[in-house]
Design an enzyme around this catalytic site. Structure first.
Site, PDB file in Angstrom:
ATOM      1  N   ARG A   1       0.744  -1.329  -0.037  1.00 40.67           N
ATOM      2  CA  ARG A   1       0.216   0.184   0.227  1.00 40.67           C
ATOM      3  C   ARG A   1       0.787   1.375  -0.232  1.00 40.67           C
ATOM      4  O   ARG A   1       1.696   1.597   0.997  1.00 40.67           O
ATOM      5  CB  ARG A   1      -0.964   0.009   1.254  1.00 40.67           C
ATOM      6  CG  ARG A   1      -1.627   1.384   1.457  1.00 40.67           C
ATOM      7  CD  ARG A   1      -2.505   1.329   2.538  1.00 40.67           C
ATOM      8  NE  ARG A   1      -3.192   2.518   2.650  1.00 40.67           N
ATOM      9  CZ  ARG A   1      -3.326   3.362   3.616  1.00 40.67           C
ATOM     10  NH1 ARG A   1      -2.378   3.040   4.579  1.00 40.67           N
ATOM     11  NH2 ARG A   1      -3.748   4.722   3.574  1.00 40.67           N
TER      12      ARG A   1
ATOM     13  N   ASN B   1      -7.367   2.046   9.974  1.00 38.48           N
ATOM     14  CA  ASN B   1      -6.007   2.096  10.626  1.00 38.48           C
ATOM     15  C   ASN B   1      -6.217   2.258  11.968  1.00 38.48           C
ATOM     16  O   ASN B   1      -6.918   2.868  12.536  1.00 38.48           O
ATOM     17  CB  ASN B   1      -5.394   3.554   9.845  1.00 38.48           C
ATOM     18  CG  ASN B   1      -4.690   3.465   8.571  1.00 38.48           C
ATOM     19  OD1 ASN B   1      -5.010   2.382   7.884  1.00 38.48           O
ATOM     20  ND2 ASN B   1      -4.388   4.570   8.129  1.00 38.48           N
TER      21      ASN B   1
ATOM     22  N   GLU C   1      -7.204   8.377   6.517  1.00 40.84           N
ATOM     23  CA  GLU C   1      -7.510   9.020   7.802  1.00 40.84           C
ATOM     24  C   GLU C   1      -8.191  10.545   7.803  1.00 40.84           C
ATOM     25  O   GLU C   1      -7.393  11.494   8.335  1.00 40.84           O
ATOM     26  CB  GLU C   1      -6.119   8.941   8.541  1.00 40.84           C
ATOM     27  CG  GLU C   1      -5.740   7.626   8.746  1.00 40.84           C
ATOM     28  CD  GLU C   1      -4.432   7.501   9.772  1.00 40.84           C
ATOM     29  OE1 GLU C   1      -3.733   8.634  10.365  1.00 40.84           O
ATOM     30  OE2 GLU C   1      -4.046   6.417  10.574  1.00 40.84           O
TER      31      GLU C   1
ATOM     32  N   TYR D   1      -3.848   1.761  15.893  1.00 38.96           N
ATOM     33  CA  TYR D   1      -2.379   1.210  16.520  1.00 38.96           C
ATOM     34  C   TYR D   1      -2.681   0.890  17.991  1.00 38.96           C
ATOM     35  O   TYR D   1      -1.776   0.361  18.540  1.00 38.96           O
ATOM     36  CB  TYR D   1      -1.761   2.473  16.525  1.00 38.96           C
ATOM     37  CG  TYR D   1      -1.119   2.800  15.006  1.00 38.96           C
ATOM     38  CD1 TYR D   1      -2.091   3.223  14.130  1.00 38.96           C
ATOM     39  CD2 TYR D   1      -0.046   2.318  14.623  1.00 38.96           C
ATOM     40  CE1 TYR D   1      -1.487   3.838  12.509  1.00 38.96           C
ATOM     41  CE2 TYR D   1       0.466   2.650  13.449  1.00 38.96           C
ATOM     42  CZ  TYR D   1      -0.283   3.281  12.576  1.00 38.96           C
ATOM     43  OH  TYR D   1       0.247   3.498  11.113  1.00 38.96           O
TER      44      TYR D   1
ATOM     45  N   GLU E   1      -3.331  -0.143   8.131  1.00 37.91           N
ATOM     46  CA  GLU E   1      -2.141   0.439   8.754  1.00 37.91           C
ATOM     47  C   GLU E   1      -2.297  -0.322  10.354  1.00 37.91           C
ATOM     48  O   GLU E   1      -3.391  -0.336  11.018  1.00 37.91           O
ATOM     49  CB  GLU E   1      -2.123   1.862   8.986  1.00 37.91           C
ATOM     50  CG  GLU E   1      -1.413   2.664   7.878  1.00 37.91           C
ATOM     51  CD  GLU E   1      -1.368   3.920   7.893  1.00 37.91           C
ATOM     52  OE1 GLU E   1      -1.171   4.403   9.201  1.00 37.91           O
ATOM     53  OE2 GLU E   1      -1.397   4.914   7.037  1.00 37.91           O
TER      54      GLU E   1
ATOM     55  N   HIS F   1      -2.851  11.105   0.696  1.00 34.10           N
ATOM     56  CA  HIS F   1      -2.270  10.854   2.065  1.00 34.10           C
ATOM     57  C   HIS F   1      -1.709  12.250   2.564  1.00 34.10           C
ATOM     58  O   HIS F   1      -0.530  12.440   2.645  1.00 34.10           O
ATOM     59  CB  HIS F   1      -1.521   9.598   2.124  1.00 34.10           C
ATOM     60  CG  HIS F   1      -0.997   8.982   3.438  1.00 34.10           C
ATOM     61  ND1 HIS F   1      -1.260   7.745   3.592  1.00 34.10           N
ATOM     62  CD2 HIS F   1      -0.522   9.528   4.559  1.00 34.10           C
ATOM     63  CE1 HIS F   1      -0.968   7.327   4.918  1.00 34.10           C
ATOM     64  NE2 HIS F   1      -0.626   8.506   5.554  1.00 34.10           N
TER      65      HIS F   1
HETATM   66  C1  PNW Z   1      -0.999   7.475  10.708  1.00 37.50           C
HETATM   67  N1  PNW Z   1      -2.664  10.140  16.425  1.00 37.50           N
HETATM   68  O1  PNW Z   1      -1.163   8.665  11.375  1.00 37.50           O
HETATM   69  C2  PNW Z   1      -0.504   7.536   9.525  1.00 37.50           C
HETATM   70  O2  PNW Z   1      -1.566   7.009   8.380  1.00 37.50           O
HETATM   71  C3  PNW Z   1       0.808   7.370   8.881  1.00 37.50           C
HETATM   72  O3  PNW Z   1       1.079   8.429   8.025  1.00 37.50           O
HETATM   73  C4  PNW Z   1       1.596   7.834  10.301  1.00 37.50           C
HETATM   74  O4  PNW Z   1       2.976   7.707   9.853  1.00 37.50           O
HETATM   75  C5  PNW Z   1       1.265   6.562  11.250  1.00 37.50           C
HETATM   76  O5  PNW Z   1      -0.307   6.488  11.386  1.00 37.50           O
HETATM   77  C6  PNW Z   1       1.958   6.241  12.464  1.00 37.50           C
HETATM   78  O6  PNW Z   1       1.983   7.758  13.187  1.00 37.50           O
HETATM   79  C7  PNW Z   1      -1.389   8.879  12.764  1.00 37.50           C
HETATM   80  O7  PNW Z   1      -2.027  11.222  17.005  1.00 37.50           O
HETATM   81  C8  PNW Z   1      -1.011  10.052  13.247  1.00 37.50           C
HETATM   82  O8  PNW Z   1      -3.247   9.424  17.286  1.00 37.50           O
HETATM   83  C9  PNW Z   1      -1.343  10.322  14.540  1.00 37.50           C
HETATM   84  C10 PNW Z   1      -2.226   9.617  15.506  1.00 37.50           C
HETATM   85  C11 PNW Z   1      -2.478   8.323  14.744  1.00 37.50           C
HETATM   86  C12 PNW Z   1      -2.132   8.147  13.576  1.00 37.50           C
END
Ligand code: PNW
Length: 470
Positions: free
Chosen positions: A76, A299, A169, A301, A365, A122
Protein backbone atom coordinates in the site's frame (compact mmCIF):
# COMPACT_ATOMS: atom_id res chain seq x y z
CA UNK A 1 -4.24 -28.38 12.37
CA UNK A 2 -4.43 -24.90 13.85
CA UNK A 3 -6.89 -22.53 12.16
CA UNK A 4 -5.45 -20.31 9.44
CA UNK A 5 -6.31 -17.17 7.56
CA UNK A 6 -7.91 -17.82 4.15
CA UNK A 7 -5.59 -18.43 1.19
CA UNK A 8 -6.53 -15.10 -0.43
CA UNK A 9 -5.56 -13.10 2.67
CA UNK A 10 -3.71 -9.92 1.70
CA UNK A 11 -0.67 -8.87 3.67
CA UNK A 12 2.07 -6.33 3.18
CA UNK A 13 3.39 -2.96 4.27
CA UNK A 14 2.08 0.58 3.95
CA UNK A 15 3.84 3.88 3.23
CA UNK A 16 2.89 7.38 2.09
CA UNK A 17 4.39 9.58 -0.62
CA UNK A 18 5.51 12.54 1.47
CA UNK A 19 6.99 10.30 4.16
CA UNK A 20 9.30 8.39 1.81
CA UNK A 21 9.77 9.94 -1.62
CA UNK A 22 11.93 13.03 -1.14
CA UNK A 23 12.91 14.61 -4.51
CA UNK A 24 10.43 17.34 -3.65
CA UNK A 25 11.41 19.69 -6.47
CA UNK A 26 12.55 17.43 -9.29
CA UNK A 27 10.92 16.23 -12.53
CA UNK A 28 8.21 18.85 -12.36
CA UNK A 29 6.67 18.06 -8.96
CA UNK A 30 4.80 21.02 -7.49
CA UNK A 31 4.91 21.84 -3.76
CA UNK A 32 2.30 20.41 -1.37
CA UNK A 33 1.02 21.85 1.90
CA UNK A 34 3.43 19.51 3.72
CA UNK A 35 6.44 21.09 1.97
CA UNK A 36 5.26 24.50 3.08
CA UNK A 37 4.36 23.38 6.60
CA UNK A 38 7.54 21.41 7.33
CA UNK A 39 9.71 24.29 6.10
CA UNK A 40 8.05 26.65 8.56
CA UNK A 41 10.09 27.10 11.75
CA UNK A 42 8.89 25.23 14.83
CA UNK A 43 6.49 22.81 13.15
CA UNK A 44 8.63 19.64 13.13
CA UNK A 45 10.24 18.34 16.34
CA UNK A 46 13.76 17.86 14.96
CA UNK A 47 13.54 20.76 12.50
CA UNK A 48 13.53 18.34 9.56
CA UNK A 49 11.33 18.02 6.47
CA UNK A 50 10.53 15.58 3.66
CA UNK A 51 12.94 17.04 1.07
CA UNK A 52 14.90 13.77 1.00
CA UNK A 53 13.06 11.42 3.41
CA UNK A 54 14.03 7.82 2.51
CA UNK A 55 14.85 8.98 -1.03
CA UNK A 56 12.35 6.47 -2.40
CA UNK A 57 11.65 8.46 -5.56
CA UNK A 58 15.18 7.49 -6.58
CA UNK A 59 15.59 4.24 -4.60
CA UNK A 60 12.22 2.69 -5.45
CA UNK A 61 13.80 -0.42 -6.91
CA UNK A 62 15.42 -1.06 -3.53
CA UNK A 63 12.03 -0.69 -1.86
CA UNK A 64 10.54 -3.32 -4.16
CA UNK A 65 13.50 -5.59 -3.46
CA UNK A 66 12.81 -5.16 0.27
CA UNK A 67 9.15 -6.04 -0.23
CA UNK A 68 10.26 -9.21 -2.00
CA UNK A 69 12.69 -10.02 0.76
CA UNK A 70 9.98 -9.52 3.41
CA UNK A 71 7.71 -11.97 1.55
CA UNK A 72 4.58 -9.82 1.07
CA UNK A 73 1.81 -10.30 -1.48
CA UNK A 74 0.68 -6.63 -1.47
CA UNK A 75 1.96 -3.09 -0.98
CA UNK A 76 0.00 0.00 0.00
CA UNK A 77 1.51 3.33 -1.08
CA UNK A 78 0.16 6.75 -1.94
CA UNK A 79 0.41 8.97 -5.00
CA UNK A 80 1.67 12.52 -4.68
CA UNK A 81 -1.07 14.64 -6.31
CA UNK A 82 1.36 17.48 -7.08
CA UNK A 83 3.68 15.11 -8.96
CA UNK A 84 0.86 14.39 -11.39
CA UNK A 85 -0.69 17.88 -11.46
CA UNK A 86 1.89 20.33 -10.07
CA UNK A 87 -0.68 23.05 -9.30
CA UNK A 88 -3.42 20.52 -8.56
CA UNK A 89 -6.44 21.94 -10.39
CA UNK A 90 -8.65 20.54 -13.13
CA UNK A 91 -7.47 23.15 -15.63
CA UNK A 92 -3.80 22.89 -14.68
CA UNK A 93 -1.13 21.07 -16.67
CA UNK A 94 -0.57 17.35 -16.19
CA UNK A 95 3.06 16.36 -15.57
CA UNK A 96 3.78 13.32 -17.75
CA UNK A 97 7.09 12.66 -15.96
CA UNK A 98 5.20 12.21 -12.70
CA UNK A 99 2.64 9.97 -14.38
CA UNK A 100 5.43 7.82 -15.82
CA UNK A 101 7.11 7.43 -12.42
CA UNK A 102 4.14 5.72 -10.79
CA UNK A 103 3.37 3.79 -13.96
CA UNK A 104 6.81 2.21 -13.94
CA UNK A 105 6.58 1.58 -10.20
CA UNK A 106 3.18 -0.14 -10.46
CA UNK A 107 4.30 -2.25 -13.42
CA UNK A 108 7.31 -3.43 -11.46
CA UNK A 109 5.15 -4.38 -8.45
CA UNK A 110 2.78 -6.38 -10.64
CA UNK A 111 5.68 -8.09 -12.36
CA UNK A 112 6.86 -9.20 -8.92
CA UNK A 113 3.39 -10.52 -7.97
CA UNK A 114 2.88 -7.75 -5.41
CA UNK A 115 -0.68 -6.37 -5.55
CA UNK A 116 -0.77 -2.57 -5.44
CA UNK A 117 -3.18 -0.87 -2.99
CA UNK A 118 -3.14 2.77 -3.94
CA UNK A 119 -4.06 5.67 -1.66
CA UNK A 120 -5.03 8.76 -3.64
CA UNK A 121 -4.69 11.22 -0.78
CA UNK A 122 -2.32 10.79 2.14
CA UNK A 123 -2.31 14.44 3.30
CA UNK A 124 -0.15 16.14 0.64
CA UNK A 125 -2.59 18.60 -0.95
CA UNK A 126 -1.04 20.61 -3.80
CA UNK A 127 -0.04 23.99 -2.36
CA UNK A 128 -1.53 25.64 -5.45
CA UNK A 129 -5.04 24.68 -4.32
CA UNK A 130 -4.54 26.02 -0.81
CA UNK A 131 -3.19 29.26 -2.30
CA UNK A 132 -5.88 29.81 -4.88
CA UNK A 133 -9.01 28.96 -2.88
CA UNK A 134 -8.22 27.61 0.57
CA UNK A 135 -8.02 23.90 -0.34
CA UNK A 136 -10.37 21.68 1.67
CA UNK A 137 -12.32 24.68 2.95
CA UNK A 138 -13.78 25.42 -0.50
CA UNK A 139 -16.53 22.91 -1.17
CA UNK A 140 -17.32 23.49 -4.87
CA UNK A 141 -13.73 23.76 -6.03
CA UNK A 142 -12.14 20.96 -4.02
CA UNK A 143 -14.77 18.37 -4.93
CA UNK A 144 -14.24 19.08 -8.63
CA UNK A 145 -10.45 19.15 -8.42
CA UNK A 146 -10.16 16.04 -6.29
CA UNK A 147 -12.53 14.11 -8.57
CA UNK A 148 -10.57 15.23 -11.61
CA UNK A 149 -7.30 14.10 -10.02
CA UNK A 150 -8.86 10.75 -9.07
CA UNK A 151 -10.10 10.27 -12.63
CA UNK A 152 -6.61 10.88 -13.96
CA UNK A 153 -5.32 8.07 -11.71
CA UNK A 154 -8.12 5.66 -12.69
CA UNK A 155 -7.46 6.40 -16.38
CA UNK A 156 -3.70 6.00 -16.27
CA UNK A 157 -3.31 3.17 -13.76
CA UNK A 158 -6.67 1.44 -13.49
CA UNK A 159 -5.69 -1.34 -15.89
CA UNK A 160 -3.19 -2.51 -13.24
CA UNK A 161 -4.56 -1.07 -9.99
CA UNK A 162 -7.67 -2.87 -8.70
CA UNK A 163 -7.73 -1.55 -5.15
CA UNK A 164 -8.20 2.17 -4.56
CA UNK A 165 -8.29 4.08 -1.29
CA UNK A 166 -9.68 7.59 -1.73
CA UNK A 167 -8.43 9.10 1.55
CA UNK A 168 -6.13 8.16 4.36
CA UNK A 169 -7.52 9.09 7.80
CA UNK A 170 -9.88 12.02 7.30
CA UNK A 171 -9.82 12.48 11.09
CA UNK A 172 -6.11 13.42 10.94
CA UNK A 173 -6.67 15.62 7.87
CA UNK A 174 -9.38 17.65 9.56
CA UNK A 175 -8.54 17.59 13.27
CA UNK A 176 -4.73 17.64 13.24
CA UNK A 177 -4.64 19.98 10.23
CA UNK A 178 -7.51 22.36 11.00
CA UNK A 179 -8.19 22.22 14.78
CA UNK A 180 -4.98 21.39 16.68
CA UNK A 181 -2.75 22.85 13.99
CA UNK A 182 -0.01 20.22 14.46
CA UNK A 183 -0.29 18.98 10.85
CA UNK A 184 -0.41 20.91 7.56
CA UNK A 185 -1.79 23.45 6.90
CA UNK A 186 -1.54 24.24 10.64
CA UNK A 187 -4.89 25.92 11.30
CA UNK A 188 -6.33 26.12 14.81
CA UNK A 189 -9.90 26.54 16.00
CA UNK A 190 -13.21 24.82 16.66
CA UNK A 191 -15.08 25.33 13.39
CA UNK A 192 -12.99 24.49 10.36
CA UNK A 193 -12.39 20.82 11.13
CA UNK A 194 -16.12 20.04 10.82
CA UNK A 195 -16.26 21.79 7.45
CA UNK A 196 -13.10 20.16 6.13
CA UNK A 197 -14.29 16.72 7.25
CA UNK A 198 -17.59 17.30 5.46
CA UNK A 199 -15.83 18.28 2.23
CA UNK A 200 -13.46 15.32 2.44
CA UNK A 201 -16.43 12.95 2.80
CA UNK A 202 -18.12 14.56 -0.22
CA UNK A 203 -14.94 14.51 -2.34
CA UNK A 204 -14.52 10.83 -1.49
CA UNK A 205 -18.13 10.08 -2.39
CA UNK A 206 -18.11 11.90 -5.75
CA UNK A 207 -14.85 10.19 -6.74
CA UNK A 208 -16.36 6.81 -5.86
CA UNK A 209 -19.50 7.58 -7.87
CA UNK A 210 -17.33 8.43 -10.86
CA UNK A 211 -15.28 5.25 -10.46
CA UNK A 212 -18.39 3.08 -10.24
CA UNK A 213 -20.04 4.73 -13.24
CA UNK A 214 -17.08 4.82 -15.57
CA UNK A 215 -14.28 2.50 -14.45
CA UNK A 216 -15.49 -0.27 -12.18
CA UNK A 217 -17.23 -2.17 -14.99
CA UNK A 218 -14.39 -2.28 -17.50
CA UNK A 219 -11.55 -2.40 -14.94
CA UNK A 220 -13.17 -4.60 -12.31
CA UNK A 221 -11.63 -3.02 -9.22
CA UNK A 222 -12.89 -1.88 -5.83
CA UNK A 223 -12.73 1.49 -4.10
CA UNK A 224 -13.15 2.65 -0.51
CA UNK A 225 -11.87 4.88 2.24
CA UNK A 226 -9.52 4.30 5.17
CA UNK A 227 -10.60 5.63 8.57
CA UNK A 228 -8.53 5.66 11.73
CA UNK A 229 -9.51 4.83 15.26
CA UNK A 230 -8.12 3.40 18.41
CA UNK A 231 -10.38 1.09 20.40
CA UNK A 232 -11.99 2.75 23.40
CA UNK A 233 -12.61 0.68 26.47
CA UNK A 234 -14.59 1.85 29.52
CA UNK A 235 -12.16 2.83 32.29
CA UNK A 236 -14.26 0.89 34.78
CA UNK A 237 -15.59 -2.00 32.76
CA UNK A 238 -19.10 -2.31 34.12
CA UNK A 239 -19.78 1.26 35.17
CA UNK A 240 -22.60 2.67 33.07
CA UNK A 241 -21.18 6.18 32.67
CA UNK A 242 -17.89 4.74 31.41
CA UNK A 243 -19.67 2.54 28.89
CA UNK A 244 -21.64 5.53 27.61
CA UNK A 245 -18.45 7.60 27.48
CA UNK A 246 -16.66 4.93 25.43
CA UNK A 247 -19.49 4.80 22.90
CA UNK A 248 -19.57 8.60 22.59
CA UNK A 249 -15.79 8.62 22.18
CA UNK A 250 -16.09 6.13 19.29
CA UNK A 251 -18.88 8.20 17.72
CA UNK A 252 -16.62 11.28 17.74
CA UNK A 253 -13.52 9.52 16.47
CA UNK A 254 -14.86 6.93 14.01
CA UNK A 255 -18.63 7.43 13.71
CA UNK A 256 -18.32 11.02 12.52
CA UNK A 257 -16.89 9.57 9.28
CA UNK A 258 -18.14 5.99 9.19
CA UNK A 259 -21.81 6.74 9.92
CA UNK A 260 -22.30 9.16 7.00
CA UNK A 261 -20.37 6.90 4.61
CA UNK A 262 -21.98 3.57 5.56
CA UNK A 263 -25.34 4.73 6.98
CA UNK A 264 -25.97 8.15 5.44
CA UNK A 265 -26.05 10.42 8.51
CA UNK A 266 -23.86 11.85 11.30
CA UNK A 267 -24.13 10.24 14.77
CA UNK A 268 -26.78 11.93 16.90
CA UNK A 269 -24.31 12.49 19.75
CA UNK A 270 -22.10 14.50 17.39
CA UNK A 271 -25.04 16.53 16.07
CA UNK A 272 -26.21 17.27 19.59
CA UNK A 273 -22.86 18.61 20.78
CA UNK A 274 -21.64 20.42 17.65
CA UNK A 275 -24.98 21.94 16.65
CA UNK A 276 -24.96 24.19 13.62
CA UNK A 277 -21.19 24.06 13.23
CA UNK A 278 -21.78 20.60 11.77
CA UNK A 279 -22.67 21.03 8.09
CA UNK A 280 -25.62 19.11 6.65
CA UNK A 281 -25.82 16.94 3.57
CA UNK A 282 -28.52 17.79 1.03
CA UNK A 283 -30.87 14.94 0.02
CA UNK A 284 -29.00 14.68 -3.26
CA UNK A 285 -25.65 14.43 -1.41
CA UNK A 286 -26.92 11.76 0.99
CA UNK A 287 -27.60 9.55 -2.02
CA UNK A 288 -24.01 9.92 -3.17
CA UNK A 289 -22.42 9.58 0.29
CA UNK A 290 -24.44 6.66 1.70
CA UNK A 291 -22.87 3.36 0.70
CA UNK A 292 -19.89 5.06 -0.96
CA UNK A 293 -17.26 2.54 0.13
CA UNK A 294 -16.85 -1.03 -1.12
CA UNK A 295 -15.04 -2.03 2.08
CA UNK A 296 -14.08 -0.74 5.51
CA UNK A 297 -10.45 0.48 5.44
CA UNK A 298 -9.14 0.63 9.00
CA UNK A 299 -5.94 2.12 10.42
CA UNK A 300 -5.52 1.35 14.09
CA UNK A 301 -2.64 1.35 16.53
CA UNK A 302 -3.84 1.25 20.10
CA UNK A 303 -6.56 1.23 22.76
CA UNK A 304 -7.36 3.91 25.31
CA UNK A 305 -9.40 3.69 28.50
CA UNK A 306 -12.17 6.25 28.64
CA UNK A 307 -13.98 8.14 31.35
CA UNK A 308 -16.68 10.76 31.24
CA UNK A 309 -15.77 14.42 31.41
CA UNK A 310 -13.30 17.07 30.31
CA UNK A 311 -13.76 19.93 27.89
CA UNK A 312 -12.34 18.35 24.73
CA UNK A 313 -15.25 18.71 22.35
CA UNK A 314 -13.49 16.95 19.47
CA UNK A 315 -13.19 13.85 21.69
CA UNK A 316 -16.86 14.22 22.62
CA UNK A 317 -15.97 15.48 26.11
CA UNK A 318 -14.49 12.21 27.28
CA UNK A 319 -11.02 11.68 28.72
CA UNK A 320 -8.49 9.11 27.54
CA UNK A 321 -5.96 7.33 29.74
CA UNK A 322 -3.60 4.33 29.63
CA UNK A 323 -3.69 3.99 33.43
CA UNK A 324 -6.11 1.42 34.82
CA UNK A 325 -8.03 2.11 38.03
CA UNK A 326 -5.45 -0.02 39.92
CA UNK A 327 -2.63 2.23 38.69
CA UNK A 328 -1.12 -0.23 36.20
CA UNK A 329 -0.38 0.68 32.56
CA UNK A 330 -2.45 -0.85 29.77
CA UNK A 331 0.58 -2.11 27.80
CA UNK A 332 4.11 -1.50 26.55
CA UNK A 333 4.75 2.19 25.92
CA UNK A 334 5.91 3.24 22.43
CA UNK A 335 8.08 6.20 21.45
CA UNK A 336 4.96 8.27 20.82
CA UNK A 337 2.77 9.15 23.84
CA UNK A 338 -0.46 7.99 22.16
CA UNK A 339 0.54 4.35 21.64
CA UNK A 340 0.66 1.32 23.94
CA UNK A 341 0.44 -2.34 22.98
CA UNK A 342 -2.97 -3.91 23.71
CA UNK A 343 -3.99 -6.70 21.30
CA UNK A 344 -7.38 -7.52 22.94
CA UNK A 345 -8.52 -3.99 22.06
CA UNK A 346 -7.70 -4.61 18.41
CA UNK A 347 -9.84 -7.75 18.41
CA UNK A 348 -12.70 -5.81 20.03
CA UNK A 349 -12.43 -3.02 17.46
CA UNK A 350 -12.51 -5.48 14.55
CA UNK A 351 -15.64 -7.05 16.05
CA UNK A 352 -17.24 -3.64 16.61
CA UNK A 353 -16.61 -2.49 13.03
CA UNK A 354 -17.90 -5.76 11.58
CA UNK A 355 -21.02 -5.76 13.74
CA UNK A 356 -21.79 -2.06 13.25
CA UNK A 357 -21.10 -1.62 9.54
CA UNK A 358 -21.21 -5.18 8.15
CA UNK A 359 -18.49 -4.57 5.60
CA UNK A 360 -15.34 -6.58 4.88
CA UNK A 361 -12.52 -4.99 6.86
CA UNK A 362 -9.19 -4.14 5.28
CA UNK A 363 -6.64 -3.32 7.96
CA UNK A 364 -4.59 -0.78 6.04
CA UNK A 365 -2.19 0.24 8.85
CA UNK A 366 -1.03 -1.15 12.17
CA UNK A 367 2.38 -0.79 13.76
CA UNK A 368 4.65 0.27 16.59
CA UNK A 369 7.51 2.73 17.21
CA UNK A 370 10.00 1.33 19.71
CA UNK A 371 10.86 3.78 22.48
CA UNK A 372 14.26 5.48 22.07
CA UNK A 373 15.04 3.46 18.96
CA UNK A 374 16.55 6.57 17.38
CA UNK A 375 19.25 6.70 20.06
CA UNK A 376 20.41 3.06 19.82
CA UNK A 377 23.36 1.72 17.78
CA UNK A 378 22.47 -0.39 14.74
CA UNK A 379 23.37 -3.75 16.31
CA UNK A 380 20.76 -3.10 19.02
CA UNK A 381 18.12 -1.44 16.86
CA UNK A 382 17.71 -4.49 14.67
CA UNK A 383 16.65 -6.57 17.69
CA UNK A 384 13.33 -4.75 18.04
CA UNK A 385 11.74 -6.94 20.69
CA UNK A 386 8.90 -4.53 21.62
CA UNK A 387 7.84 -4.29 17.96
CA UNK A 388 7.83 -8.09 17.68
CA UNK A 389 5.76 -8.37 20.86
CA UNK A 390 3.33 -5.89 19.28
CA UNK A 391 3.07 -7.65 15.90
CA UNK A 392 2.77 -11.05 17.54
CA UNK A 393 -0.18 -9.85 19.60
CA UNK A 394 -1.90 -7.89 16.83
CA UNK A 395 -1.47 -10.53 14.12
CA UNK A 396 -2.91 -13.16 16.44
CA UNK A 397 -5.81 -10.82 17.25
CA UNK A 398 -6.62 -10.75 13.52
CA UNK A 399 -6.42 -14.54 13.40
CA UNK A 400 -8.80 -14.88 16.35
CA UNK A 401 -11.21 -12.30 14.95
CA UNK A 402 -11.34 -14.23 11.67
CA UNK A 403 -11.32 -17.83 12.84
CA UNK A 404 -13.13 -17.57 16.20
CA UNK A 405 -15.37 -14.50 15.88
CA UNK A 406 -16.24 -14.78 12.18
CA UNK A 407 -15.16 -11.23 11.33
CA UNK A 408 -14.34 -10.80 7.65
CA UNK A 409 -10.84 -9.33 7.76
CA UNK A 410 -9.35 -9.29 4.27
CA UNK A 411 -5.97 -7.66 4.73
CA UNK A 412 -3.23 -6.66 7.11
CA UNK A 413 -0.79 -3.91 6.18
CA UNK A 414 1.93 -3.18 8.73
CA UNK A 415 3.13 0.39 9.16
CA UNK A 416 5.75 0.64 7.89
CA UNK A 417 8.06 -0.91 5.32
CA UNK A 418 10.89 1.28 6.50
CA UNK A 419 11.62 4.09 8.97
CA UNK A 420 10.46 7.35 7.42
CA UNK A 421 9.43 10.97 7.93
CA UNK A 422 7.00 10.70 10.84
CA UNK A 423 5.22 14.02 10.23
CA UNK A 424 5.51 16.46 13.15
CA UNK A 425 7.91 14.04 14.90
CA UNK A 426 10.37 14.23 12.01
CA UNK A 427 12.85 11.37 11.95
CA UNK A 428 13.01 10.82 15.73
CA UNK A 429 10.15 8.33 15.70
CA UNK A 430 10.81 5.12 13.79
CA UNK A 431 7.91 2.88 12.72
CA UNK A 432 9.84 0.77 10.19
CA UNK A 433 10.55 -2.95 10.12
CA UNK A 434 13.57 -1.83 8.11
CA UNK A 435 16.14 0.49 9.67
CA UNK A 436 17.17 3.48 7.58
CA UNK A 437 20.50 5.20 8.14
CA UNK A 438 19.58 8.68 6.95
CA UNK A 439 23.17 9.74 6.30
CA UNK A 440 23.72 6.95 3.74
CA UNK A 441 20.13 5.79 3.03
CA UNK A 442 21.32 2.25 3.76
CA UNK A 443 18.41 -0.05 4.61
CA UNK A 444 18.80 -2.85 7.18
CA UNK A 445 15.90 -5.19 8.01
CA UNK A 446 15.05 -5.47 11.71
CA UNK A 447 14.07 -8.75 13.42
CA UNK A 448 10.40 -7.72 13.17
CA UNK A 449 10.57 -7.95 9.36
CA UNK A 450 11.65 -11.58 9.64
CA UNK A 451 9.03 -12.19 12.32
CA UNK A 452 6.17 -10.98 10.10
CA UNK A 453 7.43 -12.91 7.10
CA UNK A 454 7.48 -16.12 9.09
CA UNK A 455 4.15 -15.47 10.84
CA UNK A 456 2.23 -14.88 7.63
CA UNK A 457 3.88 -17.77 5.82
CA UNK A 458 2.68 -20.01 8.65
CA UNK A 459 -0.80 -18.54 9.10
CA UNK A 460 -2.17 -18.09 5.59
CA UNK A 461 -3.68 -21.27 4.19
CA UNK A 462 -2.07 -22.76 1.10
CA UNK A 463 -3.82 -21.94 -2.16
CA UNK A 464 -4.32 -25.56 -3.14
CA UNK A 465 -4.96 -28.17 -0.51
CA UNK A 466 -2.76 -31.18 -1.07
CA UNK A 467 -3.43 -34.67 0.18
CA UNK A 468 -0.52 -34.59 2.56
CA UNK A 469 -2.07 -31.71 4.49
CA UNK A 470 -3.95 -32.88 7.58
C1 PNW B 1 -0.99 7.37 10.81
N1 PNW B 1 -2.56 10.04 16.54
O1 PNW B 1 -1.07 8.59 11.44
C2 PNW B 1 -0.66 7.72 9.38
O2 PNW B 1 -1.55 7.21 8.42
C3 PNW B 1 0.75 7.48 9.00
O3 PNW B 1 1.11 8.33 7.93
C4 PNW B 1 1.63 7.64 10.22
O4 PNW B 1 3.00 7.64 9.91
C5 PNW B 1 1.27 6.52 11.18
O5 PNW B 1 -0.10 6.54 11.48
C6 PNW B 1 2.07 6.53 12.47
O6 PNW B 1 1.80 7.69 13.20
C7 PNW B 1 -1.42 8.86 12.73
O7 PNW B 1 -2.10 11.12 17.02
C8 PNW B 1 -1.01 10.07 13.24
O8 PNW B 1 -3.34 9.30 17.23
C9 PNW B 1 -1.38 10.45 14.50
C10 PNW B 1 -2.19 9.62 15.25
C11 PNW B 1 -2.60 8.40 14.75
C12 PNW B 1 -2.22 8.03 13.49
Amino acid sequence: MAQKLPSDFVWGFATASYQIEGSHNVDGRGPSIWDTFSHRKGTIKDGSNGDVATDSYRLWREDIALLKEHGVNAYRFSISWSRLIPLGGRDDTVNETGIAFYRQFIEELVKNSITPYVTLYHWDLPQGLDDSYGGWLNKEEIIKDYTHYAELCFTRYGDLVKNWITFNEPWCVSVLGYANGVFAPGHKGDKENWIVAHHVILSHAYAVRLYREKFKGPQGGQIGITLDSQWLEPWIILRRVCIAAAQRGIDFKLGRFADPIYKGYYPSAVKAMIGDRLPEFTDEEVKVVKGSSDFFGLNTYTTQLVKEGGEDEIQGKVQYTFVRPDGSQLGTQAQVPWLQTYPPGFRSLLNYVWKTYQMPVYVTENGFAVKDENTLPLDEVVHDKDRIEYYDGYANAVLQAVTEDGVQVKSYFAWSLLDNFEWADGYETRFGVTYVDYSTQKRTPKDSARFLKKWFSEHIAARFCTETES
